[in-house]
Motif scaffolding. Structure first.
Motif, PDB file in Angstrom:
ATOM      1  N   ILE A 130       0.841  -1.204   0.000  1.00 58.82           N
ATOM      2  CA  ILE A 130       0.000   0.000   0.000  1.00 58.82           C
ATOM      3  C   ILE A 130       0.873   1.249   0.000  1.00 58.82           C
ATOM      4  CG2 ILE A 130      -1.613   1.374   1.380  1.00 58.82           C
ATOM      5  CD1 ILE A 130      -2.898  -1.258   2.274  1.00 58.82           C
ATOM      6  N   ILE A 131       1.931   1.229   0.809  1.00 61.40           N
ATOM      7  CA  ILE A 131       2.854   2.376   0.869  1.00 61.40           C
ATOM      8  C   ILE A 131       3.519   2.593  -0.494  1.00 61.40           C
ATOM      9  CG2 ILE A 131       5.009   3.224   1.879  1.00 61.40           C
ATOM     10  CD1 ILE A 131       4.205   1.767   4.470  1.00 61.40           C
ATOM     11  N   ILE A 132       3.963   1.492  -1.107  1.00 58.72           N
ATOM     12  CA  ILE A 132       4.587   1.588  -2.434  1.00 58.72           C
ATOM     13  C   ILE A 132       3.583   2.112  -3.450  1.00 58.72           C
ATOM     14  CG2 ILE A 132       5.547   0.228  -4.344  1.00 58.72           C
ATOM     15  CD1 ILE A 132       6.799  -1.597  -2.217  1.00 58.72           C
ATOM     16  N   GLY A 133       2.337   1.645  -3.364  1.00 60.72           N
ATOM     17  CA  GLY A 133       1.301   2.102  -4.279  1.00 60.72           C
ATOM     18  C   GLY A 133       1.003   3.571  -4.132  1.00 60.72           C
ATOM     19  N   VAL A 134       0.945   4.054  -2.890  1.00 65.06           N
ATOM     20  CA  VAL A 134       0.689   5.472  -2.637  1.00 65.06           C
ATOM     21  C   VAL A 134       1.846   6.324  -3.172  1.00 65.06           C
ATOM     22  CG1 VAL A 134       0.446   7.218  -0.833  1.00 65.06           C
ATOM     23  CG2 VAL A 134      -0.790   5.047  -0.650  1.00 65.06           C
ATOM     24  N   MET A 135       3.067   5.828  -3.025  1.00 64.55           N
ATOM     25  CA  MET A 135       4.241   6.552  -3.521  1.00 64.55           C
ATOM     26  C   MET A 135       4.267   6.611  -5.048  1.00 64.55           C
ATOM     27  SD  MET A 135       7.127   4.986  -0.938  1.00 64.55           S
ATOM     28  CE  MET A 135       8.467   5.651  -1.924  1.00 64.55           C
TER      29      MET A 135
END
Length: 234
Positions: free
Chosen positions: A85-90
């Protein structure tokens, strides 16, 4: 079902799978929708349905899949989801593509290569007196087939890039096979496959093989194989 008949039916599944993939690629290319997420999703949904039917009618393998996880497994999965999720948001602009590619690739390819093919191969080799033969041969064969299937990508990229991808996906297939053999649950290779495809697409977009190098692919392939062997020996 005897071994000869089982092997023949597995070859039948592979033949139909290749024909379907070939037709699907050509149809999408013919209507200029090769990179359209909706059409790709629809194509892979049809593909998954076809695989389920083929398994029910031909190979008839019971594929172990369970959502019941112990505490350690649940924590591991939650950690992975949080990281994705963090990678996707970035990488927000590629999030939808990363999620879609990860989902359709992990479900269809794992059901076919680690589900139908690997399970069938494990049954074909189970009488071997050597444990290495019973486990390694099915894992290696299914991984090689997994890699070779990616030669279909010649429709969208040149031969050298496709060859690099084929070699790397063979090693990746060994990692997924090791996870499946160790856990006896298709869920784990699906999650791992999804995670890898999601991260690659999130950072590189759908056309992420243009900068692939032979040296980098070899390094990644060696890493996949080493982790696979570690998983099998734990």
């Amino acid at each position: 079902m005897n071994s000869t008949k089982m092997a023949q039916r597995l070859l039948g599944v592979l033949f139909v799978e290749v024909i379907f993939e070939f037709l699907g690629i050509n149809i999408l290319k013919g209507i200029n929708e090769s990179n359209n997420l909706f059409f790709l999703f629809f194509d892979k949904c049809l593909f998954l349905i076809l695989l389920i039917i083929l398994n029910a009618k031909l190979t008839r393998q019971k594929i172990p899949f369970s959502l019941k996880l112990n505490k350690e497994q649940r924590n591991l999965v939650l950690t992975l989801i949080t990281a994705l999720i963090i990678i996707g948001v970035m990488n927000e602009k590629n999030f939808l593509a990363a999620f879609t590619i990860g989902l359709i690739a992990s479900t269809t390819e794992e059901y076919l290569f680690r589900g139908i093919i690997l399970v069938t191969l494990l049954r074909l080799f189970w009488r071997s007196t050597k444990q290495s033969t019973r486990i390694l041969f099915p894992a290696i064969i299914s991984s090689v087939l997994f890699g070779l299937e990616h030669f279909l990508n010649l429709y969208s990229q040149n031969f050298s890039l496709t060859t690099i991808q084929v070699c790397q996906t063979m090693a990746m297939g060994f990692l997924f096979a090791s996870l499946f053999i160790r856990t006896k649950n298709l869920l784990f290779p699906i999650i791992c496959h999804f995670g890898i495809d999601f991260v690659v697409t999130a950072f590189g977009g759908m056309q992420n093989t243009n900068n692939a190098s032979f040296g980098g692919a070899v390094s990644v392939a060696i890493l996949y194989i080493m982790i696979g062997f570690i998983i099998l020996r734990v």
